[in-house]
Enzyme design. Structure first.
Site, PDB file in Angstrom:
ATOM      1  N   GLU A  21       0.838  -1.203   0.000  1.00 19.46           N
ATOM      2  CA  GLU A  21       0.000   0.000   0.000  1.00 19.46           C
ATOM      3  C   GLU A  21       0.872   1.251   0.000  1.00 19.46           C
ATOM      4  O   GLU A  21       1.772   1.394   0.829  1.00 19.46           O
ATOM      5  CB  GLU A  21      -0.915   0.020   1.225  1.00 19.46           C
ATOM      6  N   GLU A  62      -3.889   2.854   9.837  1.00 16.71           N
ATOM      7  CA  GLU A  62      -3.748   2.578   8.406  1.00 16.71           C
ATOM      8  C   GLU A  62      -4.061   1.110   8.102  1.00 16.71           C
ATOM      9  O   GLU A  62      -4.665   0.792   7.076  1.00 16.71           O
ATOM     10  CB  GLU A  62      -2.349   2.931   7.915  1.00 16.71           C
ATOM     11  N   GLU A  69     -11.282  -0.929   3.608  1.00 20.60           N
ATOM     12  CA  GLU A  69     -11.376  -0.674   2.166  1.00 20.60           C
ATOM     13  C   GLU A  69     -11.385  -1.976   1.369  1.00 20.60           C
ATOM     14  O   GLU A  69     -12.131  -2.113   0.396  1.00 20.60           O
ATOM     15  CB  GLU A  69     -10.227   0.214   1.706  1.00 20.60           C
TER      16      GLU A  69
END
Length: 114
Positions: A21, A62, A69
């Protein structure tokens, strides 16, 4: 013992996914800069612990953001108000943790400057 081993493998796999990511990489870079700053400023150990514990909150937020997500995208890539809400709230958790981190960092540096 066997389940502990599999939990460790799952955690390592999760970290490897996070390393893919872009945002997580940026936050790791932020941590590196912070580490250099803490070394240069020569903060007391307790302040270093405050700073790095708040930094780890950013990484944790995060990780949760990425997980949320991923689940939302797994369900459907179609735009939906609830999907947007879930992603926005998760993203705001990251933003809040970053603000918290900078408040702690600035406070510790200023406290030791005088």
């Amino acid at each position: 013992m066997k389940s502990l081993f599999f939990a460790l493998i799952s955690s390592i796999n999760g970290l490897l996914e996070l390393l893919k990511e872009r945002a997580f990489k940026q936050e790791l870079f932020l941590g590196l800069i912070c580490l250099i700053l803490v070394i240069v400023v020569k903060l007391p150990l307790t302040d270093c612990l405050y700073i790095f514990s708040s930094y780890f909150l950013v990484l944790i937020a995060e990780a949760f953001n990425t997980a949320i997500e991923t689940v939302v995208n797994r369900i459907s890539l179609e735009k939906h108000l609830l999907s947007k809400k879930a992603k926005d709230v998760a993203s705001s958790a990251v933003m809040i943790s970053i603000i918290h981190f900078f408040i702690v960092l600035i406070f510790c540096i200023l406290k030791n400057s005088f």
